[in-house]
Design a protein around this motif. Structure first.
Motif, PDB file in Angstrom:
ATOM      1  N   GLN A   1     -21.510   5.906   9.668  1.00  0.00           N
ATOM      2  CA  GLN A   1     -20.860   5.078  10.680  1.00  0.00           C
ATOM      3  C   GLN A   1     -21.721   3.851  10.969  1.00  0.00           C
ATOM      4  O   GLN A   1     -22.943   3.926  10.871  1.00  0.00           O
ATOM      5  CB  GLN A   1     -20.680   5.910  11.962  1.00  0.00           C
ATOM      6  CG  GLN A   1     -20.117   5.155  13.136  1.00  0.00           C
ATOM      7  CD  GLN A   1     -18.690   4.737  12.928  1.00  0.00           C
ATOM      8  OE1 GLN A   1     -17.854   5.514  12.519  1.00  0.00           O
ATOM      9  NE2 GLN A   1     -18.395   3.487  13.179  1.00  0.00           N
TER      10      GLN A   1
ATOM     11  N   LYS B   1     -26.999  12.548  11.925  1.00  0.00           N
ATOM     12  CA  LYS B   1     -25.836  11.666  12.012  1.00  0.00           C
ATOM     13  C   LYS B   1     -25.216  11.671  13.418  1.00  0.00           C
ATOM     14  O   LYS B   1     -24.928  10.619  13.972  1.00  0.00           O
ATOM     15  CB  LYS B   1     -24.801  12.120  10.970  1.00  0.00           C
ATOM     16  CG  LYS B   1     -23.546  11.313  10.940  1.00  0.00           C
ATOM     17  CD  LYS B   1     -22.592  11.845   9.883  1.00  0.00           C
ATOM     18  CE  LYS B   1     -21.264  11.136   9.938  1.00  0.00           C
ATOM     19  NZ  LYS B   1     -20.308  11.675   8.986  1.00  0.00           N
ATOM     20  N   THR B   2     -25.045  12.842  14.001  1.00  0.00           N
ATOM     21  CA  THR B   2     -24.432  12.954  15.323  1.00  0.00           C
ATOM     22  C   THR B   2     -25.285  12.266  16.380  1.00  0.00           C
ATOM     23  O   THR B   2     -24.759  11.569  17.248  1.00  0.00           O
ATOM     24  CB  THR B   2     -24.211  14.434  15.698  1.00  0.00           C
ATOM     25  OG1 THR B   2     -23.436  15.049  14.670  1.00  0.00           O
ATOM     26  CG2 THR B   2     -23.487  14.577  17.010  1.00  0.00           C
TER      27      THR B   2
ATOM     28  N   GLU C   1     -24.868   8.490  16.051  1.00  0.00           N
ATOM     29  CA  GLU C   1     -23.575   8.048  16.585  1.00  0.00           C
ATOM     30  C   GLU C   1     -23.582   8.078  18.113  1.00  0.00           C
ATOM     31  O   GLU C   1     -23.070   7.168  18.757  1.00  0.00           O
ATOM     32  CB  GLU C   1     -22.451   8.905  16.022  1.00  0.00           C
ATOM     33  CG  GLU C   1     -22.193   8.622  14.560  1.00  0.00           C
ATOM     34  CD  GLU C   1     -21.151   9.537  13.929  1.00  0.00           C
ATOM     35  OE1 GLU C   1     -20.537  10.358  14.634  1.00  0.00           O
ATOM     36  OE2 GLU C   1     -20.939   9.412  12.707  1.00  0.00           O
TER      37      GLU C   1
ATOM     38  N   ILE D   1     -23.910   1.550  13.029  1.00  0.00           N
ATOM     39  CA  ILE D   1     -24.770   1.933  14.143  1.00  0.00           C
ATOM     40  C   ILE D   1     -25.565   0.743  14.676  1.00  0.00           C
ATOM     41  O   ILE D   1     -25.778  -0.243  13.967  1.00  0.00           O
ATOM     42  CB  ILE D   1     -25.747   3.071  13.759  1.00  0.00           C
ATOM     43  CG1 ILE D   1     -26.578   2.704  12.533  1.00  0.00           C
ATOM     44  CG2 ILE D   1     -25.016   4.370  13.547  1.00  0.00           C
ATOM     45  CD1 ILE D   1     -27.641   3.730  12.186  1.00  0.00           C
TER      46      ILE D   1
ATOM     47  N   ASN E   1     -21.105   0.009   8.446  1.00  0.00           N
ATOM     48  CA  ASN E   1     -20.598   1.278   7.928  1.00  0.00           C
ATOM     49  C   ASN E   1     -20.815   1.306   6.416  1.00  0.00           C
ATOM     50  O   ASN E   1     -20.748   0.281   5.755  1.00  0.00           O
ATOM     51  CB  ASN E   1     -19.105   1.342   8.263  1.00  0.00           C
ATOM     52  CG  ASN E   1     -18.407   2.538   7.666  1.00  0.00           C
ATOM     53  OD1 ASN E   1     -18.883   3.643   7.755  1.00  0.00           O
ATOM     54  ND2 ASN E   1     -17.270   2.292   7.069  1.00  0.00           N
TER      55      ASN E   1
ATOM     56  N   THR F   1     -25.450   5.119  19.317  1.00  0.00           N
ATOM     57  CA  THR F   1     -24.650   3.905  19.158  1.00  0.00           C
ATOM     58  C   THR F   1     -23.651   3.759  20.295  1.00  0.00           C
ATOM     59  O   THR F   1     -23.534   2.687  20.896  1.00  0.00           O
ATOM     60  CB  THR F   1     -23.933   3.909  17.791  1.00  0.00           C
ATOM     61  OG1 THR F   1     -24.931   3.828  16.774  1.00  0.00           O
ATOM     62  CG2 THR F   1     -22.983   2.738  17.651  1.00  0.00           C
ATOM     63  N   TYR F   2     -22.922   4.833  20.604  1.00  0.00           N
ATOM     64  CA  TYR F   2     -21.956   4.753  21.701  1.00  0.00           C
ATOM     65  C   TYR F   2     -22.661   4.500  23.036  1.00  0.00           C
ATOM     66  O   TYR F   2     -22.155   3.750  23.879  1.00  0.00           O
ATOM     67  CB  TYR F   2     -21.091   6.017  21.766  1.00  0.00           C
ATOM     68  CG  TYR F   2     -19.903   5.921  20.848  1.00  0.00           C
ATOM     69  CD1 TYR F   2     -18.775   5.183  21.209  1.00  0.00           C
ATOM     70  CD2 TYR F   2     -19.912   6.537  19.600  1.00  0.00           C
ATOM     71  CE1 TYR F   2     -17.682   5.070  20.363  1.00  0.00           C
ATOM     72  CE2 TYR F   2     -18.827   6.431  18.743  1.00  0.00           C
ATOM     73  CZ  TYR F   2     -17.711   5.703  19.125  1.00  0.00           C
ATOM     74  OH  TYR F   2     -16.636   5.580  18.285  1.00  0.00           O
TER      75      TYR F   2
END
Length: 142
Positions: free
Chosen positions: A34, A46-47, A50, A36, A122, A53-54
């Motif tokens: 994704q 990865k989680t 993410e 980032i 991405n 990033t959010y």
């Protein structure tokens, strides 16, 4: 004449479907990597990247969108908006889309995202790809 036309169409359709081959192309539904925020790439998993990033996106929104925007526009109660930001292959915002019915709010949100920082783009099969984020916002009015 009508039966002849119907029969001909039916035969043509059956012939076309009978000759159909399975595609060898692979369709990707899940993004490999994704887009980032810079700084989040150093976080393991990865989680976690993410989530980082959010978190950074919401921090940016908190700093750049006026918290009293709904009040200034005379909105009462909660006003929900979906903001979609499209990220190009280089990690820059290429477009901001809102579902706001208020033109001033729409304009101000889009203007605030013009200063959005570049992201790490991405990737799919190690190739940079455009992507998008949809962010739900709730503005609180009077």
């Amino acid at each position: 004449m009508e039966k002849l036309l119907t029969t001909t169409l039916l035969i043509c359709c059956l012939t076309v479907f009978g000759q159909e081959k399975k595609s060898e192309e692979t369709i990707f539904v899940v993004k490999e990597e994704q887009a980032i925020f810079f700084g989040c790439e150093k976080i393991g998993g990865k989680t976690a990247r993410e989530k980082c990033t959010y978190q950074k996106i919401y921090e940016y929104i908190g700093k750049n969108i006026d918290s009293k925007l709904a009040i200034k526009e005379g909105i009462k109660g909660k006003y929900k908006i979906k903001v979609t930001i499209k990220i190009d292959r280089e990690g820059n915002i290429s477009e901001t889309i809102t579902d706001s019915e208020h033109k001033k709010i729409d304009r101000k949100i889009k203007k605030s995202f013009k200063k959005f920082p570049q992201m790490i783009p991405n990737k799919q099969n190690n190739i940079k790809r455009a992507t998008s984020f949809t962010i739900p916002l709730i503005l609180i009015g009077k």
